[in-house]
Design a protein around this motif. Structure first.
Motif: not given
Length: 495
Positions: A44-46, A92-100, A314-315, A391-396
């Protein structure tokens, strides 16, 4: 057990030979077009969903499957809805692995404390990104001694700036580099008011916050920059804020400030002489591009590193994720692999952007130096609008290419900026609000009622500041101050 397995996944990932059988053990496996089993991570990303998102993601997944046996599903949520919708996803306990996550959206500290995010320390310790990213980012990422997110390495500190329209700076020979404090602006606001009737001298909006020389740990409570005694205060009781609000009122009454400031949203069409921005090195290039004309900047105060500023992006990994090892391996690849990072950031070379040739002299100067690349990016008109992510959401940032109008050493200058930034005395302190959660819950209502009008000079602070203070006292601000001071005093003993 997890530590041993993480090390196994890390070694194989680096070698690029993770076998499908091992991946099945790491988490849910899917079969790729090549017949190879892969693990799919949900991230999940902003940000707004991009027209070419699927096109770019197919290219990303080709690369990550080859390198790690991992593919991605990215779900984008617009900024204004991100916090609320992520809380729904989490609850709601949705399945996800990573988020911003960060200090201002999908609250990092709160979610880490609630056990939403996974403690990553053992998974991080042998990664290249853990060695490369400034240790102060990792310090800020610690919550109760553990790291719950991978920081996007960018500017570390809080750097508020005045942003001046260059046209008027040049026209009136304004020494903008000497203008720092709010009061320094006054003679030049008067010049613009008298000579440029179509220009707003000081343009501000409802999101404006008057210069605040304090780490507001829980707005409006915090510790002033430079206060080594770590005395907790209400910002509205400090003499500096009282004088600032009086100056804003003076400017408003003089007609220097747009009269709708307390309710206005940013209108790029409004001609302005100066406004306030939260800056970074070369921020004027970004703002100028956005506005359509050149701007120049001057820092309002010395840069201070706080938990809030260093947690700007952060992620995190879901504590319930079935494949945290792969999630961390992916983040490590994004933050260390030049090709993947730029693909995620700009889209596909030749479709969304193209390389701009640099001079031999520039290339020679860049050779072998950290954070300097011999590549500039020219966005392809039209196509680049179909893929434009934050540009700052997915990494450095430090392994992304610079744009065609930016200097090759942009990220080297960022690194120098970070190295020179000073830690606020409160850096590293986290406030546990639970003992005074009832009192703290009322602050936002009070600030929404009075803050915008006071900060923009729209009302008389001598009349309205006592009303704000009275409501804060009724809400229980003194209990919050006392509790924060108690925790700060305990924290001081453990530093």
């Amino acid at each position: 057990m997890r530590k041993e397995f993480a090390e196994k996944c890390r070694i194989l990932a680096v070698a690029g030979i993770i076998a499908s059988g091992i991946l099945t053990g790491c988490g849910k496996a899917q079969e790729s077009e090549t017949g190879r089993e892969t693990v799919e991570l949900v991230w999940y990303q902003l940000g707004e969903t991009q027209k070419d998102a699927d096109l770019v993601l197919r290219k990303v997944n080709e690369y990550t499957v080859d390198k790690l046996g991992v593919s991605l599903q990215i779900i984008s949520i617009p900024g204004g809805d991100y916090t609320q919708k992520m809380q729904t996803v989490i609850n709601t306990g949705s399945t996800w692995d990573l988020c911003f996550t960060c200090s201002w959206a999908n609250d990092y500290l709160q979610n880490a404390n609630k056990g939403v995010f996974l403690a990553l320390d053992e998974l991080l310790e042998d990664t290249e990104m853990y060695q490369n990213i400034d240790e102060r980012f990792w310090k800020a990422a610690q919550v109760q001694g553990s790291i719950y997110g991978v920081p996007s390495e960018k500017e570390l500190g809080n750097m508020p700036m005045w942003v001046f329209t260059k046209e008027y700076v040049d026209k009136y020979n304004i020494p903008y580099e000497e203008l720092h404090e709010l009061e320094d602006l006054e003679p030049w606001l008067e010049v613009i008011k008298e000579n440029e009737p179509d220009v707003v001298p000081l343009y501000i909006t409802k999101d404006y916050t008057a210069p605040t020389y304090m780490d507001k740990i829980l707005d409006p409570v915090g510790i002033e920059y430079g206060d080594d005694t770590l005395t907790v205060k209400n910002v509205f009781e400090t003499e500096r804020m009282k004088e600032t609000l009086r100056t804003m009122r003076k400017y408003y009454q003089a007609g220097y400030i747009n009269q709708d400031a307390a309710i206005a949203s940013d209108d790029k069409a409004v001609k302005r002489f100066v406004t306030k921005g939260d800056g970074q090195p070369y921020a004027e290039l970004i703002w100028g591009k956005d506005l359509g004309y050149e701007v120049v900047t001057s820092p309002i105060m010395d840069t201070s590193i706080t938990n809030s500023s260093a947690r700007g992006a952060l992620t995190a990994v879901n504590a319930q994720s079935s494949h945290p090892e792969e999630a961390v391996a992916l983040l490590n690849l994004i933050n260390t692999d030049e090709y993947l990072r730029n693909l995620l950031n700009y889209g596909i070379e030749g479709v969304h952007w193209e390389r701009v040739a640099v001079s031999e002299a520039e290339a020679e100067k860049a050779k072998g130096k950290p954070y300097i690349y011999d590549t500039r990016v020219k966005l392809i008109e039209g196509a680049s609008r179909n893929y434009s992510v934050a540009y700052w959401v997915q990494g450095g940032l430090f392994n992304t290419y610079v744009l065609e109008n930016e200097p090759l050493d942009k990220w080297a200058v960022f690194k120098e900026f970070n190295d020179a930034s000073e830690e606020a005395p409160s850096f590293g302190f986290d406030f546990d609000v639970e003992p005074v959660s009832t009192q703290a819950a009322g602050f936002r209502t009070v600030l929404d009622e009075f803050g915008k009008a006071l900060y923009t000079g729209s009302v008389d602070p001598d009349e309205y500041l006592p009303k704000l203070q009275e409501k804060l006292e009724t809400t229980g601000i003194q209990k919050v101050i006392d509790e924060m001071q108690r925790q700060v005093d305990e924290w001081k003993e453990t530093r």
